[in-house]
Design a protein around this motif. Structure first.
Motif, PDB file in Angstrom:
ATOM      1  N   GLU A  96       0.898  -1.255   0.024  1.00 11.11           N
ATOM      2  CA  GLU A  96      -0.175  -0.102   0.008  1.00 11.11           C
ATOM      3  C   GLU A  96       0.715   1.141   0.113  1.00 11.11           C
ATOM      4  O   GLU A  96       0.651   2.172  -0.688  1.00 11.11           O
ATOM      5  CB  GLU A  96      -1.004   0.010   1.439  1.00 11.11           C
ATOM      6  CG  GLU A  96      -2.229   0.660   1.165  1.00 11.11           C
ATOM      7  CD  GLU A  96      -2.831   0.250  -0.221  1.00 11.11           C
ATOM      8  OE1 GLU A  96      -3.619   1.457  -0.678  1.00 11.11           O
ATOM      9  OE2 GLU A  96      -3.197  -0.873  -0.591  1.00 11.11           O
ATOM     10  N   ALA A  97       1.792   1.104   0.877  1.00 10.02           N
ATOM     11  CA  ALA A  97       2.829   2.464   1.070  1.00 10.02           C
ATOM     12  C   ALA A  97       3.617   2.410  -0.404  1.00 10.02           C
ATOM     13  O   ALA A  97       3.692   3.711  -0.839  1.00 10.02           O
ATOM     14  CB  ALA A  97       3.833   2.329   2.121  1.00 10.02           C
ATOM     15  N   ALA A  98       3.805   1.479  -1.036  1.00  9.39           N
ATOM     16  CA  ALA A  98       4.642   1.603  -2.179  1.00  9.39           C
ATOM     17  C   ALA A  98       3.874   2.198  -3.304  1.00  9.39           C
ATOM     18  O   ALA A  98       4.439   3.110  -4.005  1.00  9.39           O
ATOM     19  CB  ALA A  98       4.967   0.109  -2.720  1.00  9.39           C
ATOM     20  N   LYS A  99       2.544   2.046  -3.230  1.00  5.93           N
ATOM     21  CA  LYS A  99       1.654   2.511  -4.188  1.00  5.93           C
ATOM     22  C   LYS A  99       1.650   3.988  -4.016  1.00  5.93           C
ATOM     23  O   LYS A  99       1.733   4.728  -5.058  1.00  5.93           O
ATOM     24  CB  LYS A  99       0.163   1.769  -4.076  1.00  5.93           C
ATOM     25  CG  LYS A  99      -0.489   1.773  -5.388  1.00  5.93           C
ATOM     26  CD  LYS A  99      -1.850   1.235  -5.089  1.00  5.93           C
ATOM     27  CE  LYS A  99      -1.920  -0.148  -4.530  1.00  5.93           C
ATOM     28  NZ  LYS A  99      -3.265  -0.699  -3.939  1.00  5.93           N
TER      29      LYS A  99
ATOM     30  N   SER B 109       8.377   0.182   9.899  1.00  6.18           N
ATOM     31  CA  SER B 109       8.011   1.624   9.232  1.00  6.18           C
ATOM     32  C   SER B 109       9.571   2.531   8.603  1.00  6.18           C
ATOM     33  O   SER B 109       9.317   3.125   7.908  1.00  6.18           O
ATOM     34  CB  SER B 109       7.540   2.758  10.582  1.00  6.18           C
ATOM     35  OG  SER B 109       8.574   2.814  11.290  1.00  6.18           O
ATOM     36  N   VAL B 110      10.742   1.705   8.981  1.00 11.76           N
ATOM     37  CA  VAL B 110      11.863   2.099   8.368  1.00 11.76           C
ATOM     38  C   VAL B 110      11.503   2.123   6.861  1.00 11.76           C
ATOM     39  O   VAL B 110      12.103   2.969   6.018  1.00 11.76           O
ATOM     40  CB  VAL B 110      12.979   1.629   8.811  1.00 11.76           C
ATOM     41  CG1 VAL B 110      13.497   2.069  10.055  1.00 11.76           C
ATOM     42  CG2 VAL B 110      12.911   0.068   8.556  1.00 11.76           C
ATOM     43  N   HIS B 111      10.940   0.989   6.493  1.00 12.85           N
ATOM     44  CA  HIS B 111      10.862   0.867   4.811  1.00 12.85           C
ATOM     45  C   HIS B 111       9.834   1.761   4.376  1.00 12.85           C
ATOM     46  O   HIS B 111      10.107   2.354   3.135  1.00 12.85           O
ATOM     47  CB  HIS B 111      10.521  -0.642   4.620  1.00 12.85           C
ATOM     48  CG  HIS B 111      11.567  -1.624   5.230  1.00 12.85           C
ATOM     49  ND1 HIS B 111      12.647  -1.706   4.478  1.00 12.85           N
ATOM     50  CD2 HIS B 111      11.636  -2.315   6.316  1.00 12.85           C
ATOM     51  CE1 HIS B 111      13.378  -2.678   5.139  1.00 12.85           C
ATOM     52  NE2 HIS B 111      12.905  -2.930   6.118  1.00 12.85           N
ATOM     53  N   TYR B 112       8.925   2.127   5.070  1.00 10.18           N
ATOM     54  CA  TYR B 112       7.888   3.124   4.677  1.00 10.18           C
ATOM     55  C   TYR B 112       8.557   4.551   4.405  1.00 10.18           C
ATOM     56  O   TYR B 112       8.663   5.294   3.467  1.00 10.18           O
ATOM     57  CB  TYR B 112       6.647   3.120   5.558  1.00 10.18           C
ATOM     58  CG  TYR B 112       5.976   4.634   5.316  1.00 10.18           C
ATOM     59  CD1 TYR B 112       5.212   4.908   4.312  1.00 10.18           C
ATOM     60  CD2 TYR B 112       5.885   5.350   6.277  1.00 10.18           C
ATOM     61  CE1 TYR B 112       4.546   5.986   4.028  1.00 10.18           C
ATOM     62  CE2 TYR B 112       5.163   6.664   6.543  1.00 10.18           C
ATOM     63  CZ  TYR B 112       4.593   6.974   5.142  1.00 10.18           C
ATOM     64  OH  TYR B 112       3.940   8.193   5.234  1.00 10.18           O
TER      65      TYR B 112
ATOM     66  N   CYS C 135      11.423   8.940   1.310  1.00  9.16           N
ATOM     67  CA  CYS C 135      12.556   9.620   0.851  1.00  9.16           C
ATOM     68  C   CYS C 135      13.079   9.369  -0.451  1.00  9.16           C
ATOM     69  O   CYS C 135      13.399  10.403  -1.285  1.00  9.16           O
ATOM     70  CB  CYS C 135      13.550   9.474   1.981  1.00  9.16           C
ATOM     71  SG  CYS C 135      13.205   9.887   3.750  1.00  9.16           S
ATOM     72  N   ALA C 136      12.933   8.297  -0.664  1.00  7.30           N
ATOM     73  CA  ALA C 136      13.218   7.947  -2.292  1.00  7.30           C
ATOM     74  C   ALA C 136      12.625   8.564  -3.238  1.00  7.30           C
ATOM     75  O   ALA C 136      12.931   9.036  -4.257  1.00  7.30           O
ATOM     76  CB  ALA C 136      13.422   6.341  -2.678  1.00  7.30           C
TER      77      ALA C 136
END
Lengths: 593, 593
Positions: free
Chosen positions: B46-49, B111-114, B119-120
């Motif tokens: 979901e976050a990736a989207k 959450s670090v990945h989110y 940031c990316a």
């Protein structure tokens, strides 16, 4: 931004005390009557005045304003035209140009300092005269008398500027695949067709005419880099009486919006059958252009040096003025609510790293300049050949190592400023943005490394490295090194290791075509750190006996110690990486990246 | 700029295979019912989207447009408000916030990945929710129930945003000398007077209200950093029913013009008797603010990681598409006029260096996130304390090393693009400009190094380092290291040397107050390279037995080898520099700089 102050004392120290270039000049027929140290001092003072009072104060405003493009017309920032014309009137565009065509004919060991000043004052501005100098040199060496008589006086006087038109959108590093064409005309000239990109100073409003040196292919050209010819294409055609004629079919299609050097016009140039003249022999354009490239490469290295020098000055002034925190050992200034940044070890580490790079780099550019002079002006054939070999070896090092250390120095300077270094107001971030391009253009630093290790070192089976190794060893063995045994031993040890690593690479490269390009960058850095160590030892050994009460000389000794204790150890990390070779780079399949 | 693609497979590999965080979560009362790997996968998707389709595509245009300031009003770039509101509506502002106040309460290891994705996608955009998260955490831990009930739900829902107001023009690193004052009012509130600078998100148009956390001094405050209190100051006062009341006496005086993060509003904020409420105890504001600072510091590290990840993706795509030159070994693609950049050793070196930093950094941020979760959610006191000690040790490393390697990675990515990396069009130079600030704010990287070596390591007589050393040794000794003997030996050797160097520093620091601050940066890098080696070995040993046909796992093994052969040797240069100590830094008198 802090006022720029030219480091006159350091330049004098290098020219006089460390490299004694005056003695060289006296041996050179072309220079003996013209140059001595008094003249050099007067030239430095005059150039310093221009850099400090004219160019530097306009740099930040020019960056903010940038270059604009409208309807094919490029407008430079306010003040650029006036400043360029003052520079030209003083003869500063043709500083190294042939006196037969109105140039000053200065030795390179001197002009590197003028170039550093100009870059420290404003890198973007420095590119307009810088590219012109390169064009002058190429034309002087390879052009016909007719072309030289028509164009050189106007270029050397600064009335016109020059460019180098190499890159096309699909061809940067790989010039062998350029598509620009040259069709012969019946009058001996050519019609040039094609589009060039990233052309510095390709169009602007500083002067009336621009002389483009353009790479293109003749109809019968062999494929690849051996089929490229060089042409002179003026923006305005020149009448027989020297006046400007009609506009040539070359036009600016757009300008680039870039990270930095905002005040330098980076142009797309369209050649739509523009009239041009061949420079040199057909299909021999690339070697001719490399005359210019090599000249420019030291100049680009000096952009890194100039940016670093400015960064150091700014950061030092800020660190001395800014109070923040207390010294770890004891409060230094009880009257104020905090001590200056100078009490903090890490701030001193950053300042001294910059200082070591700047003064080491300044010495290195003087050293390379001295070799260029010996190669060009010397009347001792053997010495000239030796100098030429050193120049060939050290040019890629100067270009890449001065810009790599230049970027590090501008980033460190910005770091000293903290948040104030990130906002535009102080001018510190501009230095980072402006220096960054110098690692990329005129052959990326990766290409420089490949040139050094592949063409120069492995290509000569190591013999091109010999003069440098001999120079270092002779210096270490022939000098009075009292008090410097540790540093001399370190330099000799690393020189031996460089020689050993080189021998190993030459051996391994025979069975591994990928080796050279896999370790070239680390190898170039290894050579760079060793060259700077050599420079620092030369400076220290000259300063030591006369140190007395002069802060500048005491500083040399202390900074040399700093370099050997804190910077030179980096070679310890480079050597094993080089020894590990190409393997880890070529194991990944495309889908494993 | 290339489309951003979230590296889902790598995130899954880290969470599942390397760190098995699911097993941790099952042991944690607050997470056991809520989190499992399926949920984590759904959240990542979901976050990736959001990151890929909403935030990333707007990043370059937002950088070009920047933030504007007129008559006290700050306007963010087109699309920012809509994107922020979509983020808020999805609950993504309060990802780690306390569920009692409407937060998602996600574990940090997830959450670090989110955060990396955000940031990316766009560092400047990520700062608005990022600062809000920090404000939520501080208020949750230190605020009164009344303040929490009034502000936390609105912050966690993303309806309002938060700031941290620390810096004043004369006080950045040294907060002990701030001048902002808080005068008590009869109703228990305070009037805040003073001017704060460099306030990220201090004023903007994304939401209706902004909650400032402000450091100021009470009238009876002791001097220095022990006399600082923390206050909550809303832009609009809040009525009893939760609706917005009158405008508070806080206003934006101007915004900064910066090197990068142009779309992030960096404000000067004037507090002219603004109404505020004390958070926590009087004079204990700095420790309370450090809750936020520590949280933010990992987050700032992840800005470096995110920028590096984007840089790698862009550069890889460019290197695969761009054809230029021929392979040294043999022509790869006879049908085209040149081979892709991928054939060149130096390009592969740059790509793999980025890859090693990005995936090593991603593993490291997951590792630190896992420790944060154990410290916060664990019900085993001993394990929690151990995790807490690791977090204290590794937070400055994460902040500084992820941003230092982040800058290196963005610069390398730019270098792969050549001249195209310097022009704005490709978006690559923006990454360099945006990442650069992360080395400066939230405590410069020099301050992080001082925190690590001074406060954490020497301050604990080395005992805070022990859990890391134990972790590494236990892993090396307890794992099946078949095929990895060389790398295990290297990691254990460097771990021993780190321990030895640390013991020596603790000893020498007793007689040399300047030592810690003189070698702290090199020491932090030493720890960073060793931590990344540990991460790479963990990944390699997990990948090795299941490698089969999966390119992602084969890549892990090959990149681990690359890291050990080409990157880890850098520690060889750091150790002697550290051993040389402070001397060379403190010999220069002021006039010798």
């Amino acid at each position: 931004m802090a006022d720029y102050r030219v480091p006159r004392a350091d330049m004098q120290f290098l020219l006089n005390d460390v490299f004694n270039v005056g003695a060289d000049w006296q041996q050179m027929p072309a220079l003996a009557d013209m140059m001595d140290m008094d003249t050099a001092t007067a030239i430095i003072d005059e150039a310093a005045k221009l850099a400090e009072t004219l160019v530097a104060p306009n740099s930040r405003a020019a960056d903010e304003q940038g270059v604009t493009f409208k309807d094919g017309v490029v407008t430079t920032p306010a003040g650029y035209k006036e400043n360029y014309q003052q520079l030209a009137e003083g003869g500063w565009v043709g500083v190294t140009a042939n006196p037969d065509f109105g140039g000053m004919g200065l030795p390179k060991s001197l002009s590197v300092h003028y170039e550093e000043m100009l870059c420290a004052a404003d890198i973007a501005f420095s590119l307009y005269p810088g590219l012109t100098s390169g064009a002058i040199m190429t034309l002087d060496l390879h052009g016909s008398d007719e072309l030289k008589n028509t164009y050189l006086p106007k270029l050397a006087s600064g009335e016109w500027t020059g460019t180098m038109c190499l890159t096309e959108s699909h061809a940067g590093t790989d010039l062998g695949i350029i598509r620009s064409k040259a069709e012969p005309d019946s009058d001996g000239s050519f019609h040039i067709h094609g589009t060039k990109i990233f052309i510095t100073g390709g169009e602007h409003d500083l002067v009336d005419n621009i002389v483009h040196l353009v790479l293109a292919k003749l109809p019968d050209a062999p494929a690849g880099s051996k089929g490229i010819s060089l042409f002179l294409v003026p923006k305005f055609l020149v009448n027989e009486d020297g006046s400007l004629g009609e506009r040539n079919a070359v036009s600016c299609g757009s300008i680039e919006h870039k990270m930095g050097i905002h005040a330098s016009a980076t142009c797309v140039l369209n050649f739509d059958g523009a009239k041009g003249w061949l420079i040199g022999d057909p299909h021999r354009g690339l070697p001719a252009m490399f005359t210019m490239m090599n000249y420019e490469r030291l100049g680009v290295g000096i952009q890194g040096l100039g940016g670093a020098a400015r960064s150091y000055q700014n950061a030092l002034e800020y660190a001395q003025d800014r109070i923040q925190g207390r010294g770890a050992k004891a409060t230094q200034n009880h009257k104020k609510e905090a001590d200056s940044l100078m009490v903090h070890g890490d701030v001193r580490r950053m300042l001294l790293t910059m200082k070591a790079f700047v003064e080491g780099g300044r010495a290195f550019s003087t050293y390379v300049g001295q070799q260029l002079d010996r190669a060009k002006f010397g009347d001792n054939v053997e010495q000239s050949q030796r100098a030429d070999a050193l120049v060939a070896l050290l040019t890629p090092v100067a270009k890449a190592f001065l810009t790599d250390t230049g970027l590090e120095a501008t980033i460190l300077g910005q770091q000293v400023f903290g948040g104030h270094g990130y906002v535009r107001e102080w001018g510190q971030e501009q230095l980072v943005r402006d220096v960054r391009i110098a690692q990329i253009y005129e052959g990326t630093n990766g290409i420089q490394a490949l040139d050094l290790l592949g063409r120069k070192v492995v290509g000569s089976q190591g013999s091109n490295l010999t003069p440098l190794l001999e120079d270092i060893r002779a210096f270490c063995n022939d000098s009075d090194t009292t008090g410097w045994k540790v540093e001399v031993a370190a330099l000799l040890k690393h020189t031996d290791r460089l020689e050993g690593a080189t021998r190993e690479l030459i051996e391994k490269a025979r069975g591994d075509e990928n080796l050279v390009n896999s370790v070239a960058v680390e190898y170039l850095h290894l050579v760079g750190y060793i060259c700077f160590a050599y420079m620092w030892l030369r400076m220290a050994l000259v300063a030591a006996p006369q140190v007395g009460e002069k802060p500048h000389l005491r500083s040399k000794i202390k900074t040399a110690k700093f370099y050997f204790e804190r910077i030179l150890p980096r070679v310890e990390g480079l050597l094993p990486a080089i020894q590990n070779g190409s393997k880890a780079l070529f194991e990944h399949e495309e889908d494993e990246f």
